[in-house]
Design a protein around this motif. Structure first.
Motif, PDB file in Angstrom:
ATOM      1  N   LYS A 293       0.825  -1.205   0.000  1.00  0.00           N
ATOM      2  CA  LYS A 293       0.000   0.000   0.000  1.00  0.00           C
ATOM      3  C   LYS A 293       0.860   1.257   0.000  1.00  0.00           C
ATOM      4  CE  LYS A 293      -3.889  -2.161   2.421  1.00  0.00           C
ATOM      5  NZ  LYS A 293      -4.730  -2.141   3.652  1.00  0.00           N
ATOM      6  N   THR A 294       1.963   1.235   0.758  1.00  0.00           N
ATOM      7  CA  THR A 294       2.832   2.411   0.819  1.00  0.00           C
ATOM      8  C   THR A 294       3.433   2.717  -0.538  1.00  0.00           C
ATOM      9  OG1 THR A 294       3.383   1.979   3.151  1.00  0.00           O
ATOM     10  CG2 THR A 294       4.922   3.343   1.901  1.00  0.00           C
ATOM     11  N   VAL A 295       3.906   1.682  -1.238  1.00  0.00           N
ATOM     12  CA  VAL A 295       4.496   1.874  -2.564  1.00  0.00           C
ATOM     13  C   VAL A 295       3.444   2.389  -3.545  1.00  0.00           C
ATOM     14  CG1 VAL A 295       5.575   0.696  -4.514  1.00  0.00           C
ATOM     15  CG2 VAL A 295       6.312   0.177  -2.177  1.00  0.00           C
ATOM     16  N   ALA A 296       2.246   1.812  -3.473  1.00  0.00           N
ATOM     17  CA  ALA A 296       1.183   2.247  -4.387  1.00  0.00           C
ATOM     18  C   ALA A 296       0.791   3.697  -4.135  1.00  0.00           C
ATOM     19  CB  ALA A 296      -0.027   1.325  -4.233  1.00  0.00           C
ATOM     20  N   ASP A 297       0.632   4.067  -2.840  1.00  0.00           N
ATOM     21  CA  ASP A 297       0.285   5.455  -2.511  1.00  0.00           C
ATOM     22  C   ASP A 297       1.392   6.407  -2.958  1.00  0.00           C
ATOM     23  OD1 ASP A 297      -2.048   4.568  -1.427  1.00  0.00           O
ATOM     24  OD2 ASP A 297      -1.350   4.621   0.647  1.00  0.00           O
ATOM     25  N   VAL A 304       5.277   8.457 -10.339  1.00  0.00           N
ATOM     26  CA  VAL A 304       6.394   7.591 -10.744  1.00  0.00           C
ATOM     27  C   VAL A 304       5.912   6.159 -10.761  1.00  0.00           C
ATOM     28  CG1 VAL A 304       8.713   6.804 -10.171  1.00  0.00           C
ATOM     29  CG2 VAL A 304       8.073   9.194  -9.763  1.00  0.00           C
ATOM     30  N   ARG A 305       6.314   5.406 -11.754  1.00  0.00           N
ATOM     31  CA  ARG A 305       5.947   3.982 -11.832  1.00  0.00           C
ATOM     32  C   ARG A 305       6.667   3.236 -10.702  1.00  0.00           C
ATOM     33  NH1 ARG A 305       7.285  -0.166 -16.839  1.00  0.00           N
ATOM     34  NH2 ARG A 305       6.381  -2.042 -15.855  1.00  0.00           N
ATOM     35  N   ALA A 306       5.878   2.661  -9.817  1.00  0.00           N
ATOM     36  CA  ALA A 306       6.438   1.979  -8.649  1.00  0.00           C
ATOM     37  C   ALA A 306       5.914   0.555  -8.589  1.00  0.00           C
ATOM     38  CB  ALA A 306       6.079   2.734  -7.367  1.00  0.00           C
ATOM     39  N   GLU A 307       6.818  -0.413  -8.375  1.00  0.00           N
ATOM     40  CA  GLU A 307       6.461  -1.833  -8.323  1.00  0.00           C
ATOM     41  C   GLU A 307       6.943  -2.421  -6.994  1.00  0.00           C
ATOM     42  OE1 GLU A 307       8.312  -3.631 -11.658  1.00  0.00           O
ATOM     43  OE2 GLU A 307       6.965  -2.707 -13.142  1.00  0.00           O
ATOM     44  N   GLY A 346      11.515   0.318  -7.894  1.00  0.00           N
ATOM     45  CA  GLY A 346      11.126  -1.040  -7.512  1.00  0.00           C
ATOM     46  C   GLY A 346      11.463  -1.309  -6.053  1.00  0.00           C
ATOM     47  N   VAL A 347      10.546  -1.915  -5.312  1.00  0.00           N
ATOM     48  CA  VAL A 347      10.746  -2.272  -3.905  1.00  0.00           C
ATOM     49  C   VAL A 347      10.547  -3.774  -3.778  1.00  0.00           C
ATOM     50  CG1 VAL A 347       9.967  -1.938  -1.527  1.00  0.00           C
ATOM     51  CG2 VAL A 347       9.948  -0.014  -3.130  1.00  0.00           C
ATOM     52  N   THR A 348      11.532  -4.461  -3.192  1.00  0.00           N
ATOM     53  CA  THR A 348      11.471  -5.923  -3.041  1.00  0.00           C
ATOM     54  C   THR A 348      11.675  -6.282  -1.583  1.00  0.00           C
ATOM     55  OG1 THR A 348      12.371  -6.245  -5.258  1.00  0.00           O
ATOM     56  CG2 THR A 348      12.447  -8.129  -3.745  1.00  0.00           C
ATOM     57  N   LEU A 349      10.764  -7.108  -1.055  1.00  0.00           N
ATOM     58  CA  LEU A 349      10.878  -7.637   0.305  1.00  0.00           C
ATOM     59  C   LEU A 349      11.162  -9.125   0.192  1.00  0.00           C
ATOM     60  CD1 LEU A 349      10.572  -7.130   3.379  1.00  0.00           C
ATOM     61  CD2 LEU A 349       8.157  -7.772   3.134  1.00  0.00           C
TER      62      LEU A 349
END
Length: 420
Positions: A293-297, A304-307, A346-349
């Motif tokens: 949700k944080t990345v989408a918001d 900015v395109r965020a994944e 891009g954010v990866t967990l």
């Protein structure tokens, strides 16, 4: 030394002091009681003179002060006293065997008057006098007396030598016990000193721990304020700038609404930070969903395109670990929006064995990590603050970036799960 030990020492001292007087008196009384009325007067005069000389000798020795620690110790004067007394006792015993009582005083104080190697010789000399009296008195008039004297001398010497040996062993053990007690007292004193020092050190450590706790709480609040209020205000400013610059009322209302939402969200986060609660995004959701949700918001606000991607087996994490990774992600995204101006993020967990990693990558302007200041130009804590957060939960943070090549922020922390 205990009271009982001191009492025993005092009685022994009294016996050694007054014993020779008593034995001399007993010998004189028995001599007078058993004397032959027809004995020559010269013999009586000689016995009286020798008895008086022995009494003077005792008075002299009683008045001299050859003592250490309250008791007599071997000395040259003591050896002279012992030798003269033995000679007087031998002469008196020659006149009457009952004076052997006085000769027996040599058994009592050889250890206090004679040096170590001479003590046994003194005991043997006293045994000669006593054995001669026991065998009939001097001079011997028959071979039977010589045989009896020899047997009695061996018996007396053997007993006295055995007693002397036992006494020496006891004295040695007493000295060893005294040395052990003294050593224990020194060790006990040192232990008390060490305990006092440890108590002082413990008090000092408590003070330092309280000071460190205060400093850590201040750092936590500073980081929380930066990660919530500062980022929220930055977002509000950005939304209001759009409203200010757009002639379209619908667009203005849209961005005004977003600014209000950010203001409410920032207010809630501020309250949670003060009370050390988990971030609002983690109140209902696990970390992976909160990050999604944080990345989408963030992508919606910045355009900015965020994944967002999750790998590994997800699950609830410890509150502190989850809050740390969420705050690092928010700060990394905020830094990207303010400084990097990327077109894609891009954010990866990743859940990997015993650790969790968070990777935030962008294709923005990039920078030289070696020229990174301790605080960024806006007064925030930036990358140093993110690194401090990771280290607080025994993790680490690395940054890879080059000018014009984008930035990659990677945080690794221990995988500590928390069952809800």
């Amino acid at each position: 030394m205990t009271t009982q030990d001191r009492r025993i020492e005092r009685r022994w001292e009294q016996l050694h002091t007054w014993g020779p007087y008593t034995l001399l008196g007993v010998g004189a009384v028995l001599t007078v009681a058993s004397a032959d009325p027809d004995a020559p007067a010269a013999k009586w005069y000689a016995a009286g003179a020798l008895t008086l000389a022995a009494l003077v000798l005792q008075l002299w020795w009683h008045g001299t002060g050859h003592r250490e620690g309250g008791r007599r110790v071997p000395s040259r004067a003591g050896a002279v006293y012992y030798s003269v007394r033995w000679a007087l006792a031998l002469a008196l015993t020659w006149l009457n065997p009952f004076f052997a009582f006085y000769a027996a005083a040599g058994y009592m104080d050889a250890d206090e008057t004679l040096p170590g190697r001479w003590q046994r010789l003194g005991l043997f000399a006293s045994a000669v006098t006593v054995a001669s009296a026991q065998s009939g008195g001097l001079p011997f008039e028959s071979p039977v007396q010589w045989i009896l004297f020899t047997a009695l001398l061996i018996a007396n010497s053997g007993v006295q030598m055995a007693v002397a040996h036992v006494t020496e062993q006891e004295v040695r053990r007493t000295a060893e016990r005294a040395a052990t007690i003294a050593e224990l007292e020194r060790a006990n004193t040192a232990l008390h000193q060490a305990l006092d020092e440890n108590a002082a050190l413990h008090a000092q450590l408590l003070v330092q721990a309280r000071e460190a706790g205060v400093a850590d709480e201040r750092r936590r609040l500073a980081a929380e304020i930066h990660d919530t209020l500062a980022q929220g205000l930055t977002g509000i400013i950005a939304q209001l700038q759009v409203v200010q610059n757009t002639p379209d009322p619908a667009t203005g209302r849209l961005h005004t609404g977003r600014a209000l939402d950010l203001a409410r969200h920032s207010l809630g986060e501020a309250r949670r930070s003060v009370h050390n609660l988990v971030p609002a995004a983690l109140a209902e959701d696990e970390l992976s969903e909160a990050l999604r949700k944080t990345v989408a918001d963030w992508g919606e606000r910045t355009g900015v395109r965020a994944e967002f991607t999750v790998t590994g087996t997800t699950g609830p994490l410890h509150d502190e670990v989850a809050a740390t990774l969420l705050r690092i992600a928010e700060e990394a995204l905020s830094n990207a929006a303010r400084h990097a101006h990327p077109t894609r993020t891009g954010v990866t967990l990743s859940f990997m064995g015993g650790e969790v990693s968070l990777d935030v990558r962008d294709d923005g302007h990039g920078f030289d990590p070696l020229e990174l200041p301790a605080r960024d130009s806006t007064g925030g804590f930036g990358l140093p603050g993110m690194r401090a957060r990771a280290e607080r939960v025994a993790g680490s943070l690395t940054v890879e970036s080059e000018p014009g090549q984008g930035t990659a922020v990677s945080a690794r922390v221990p995988l500590l799960r928390h069952d809800r």
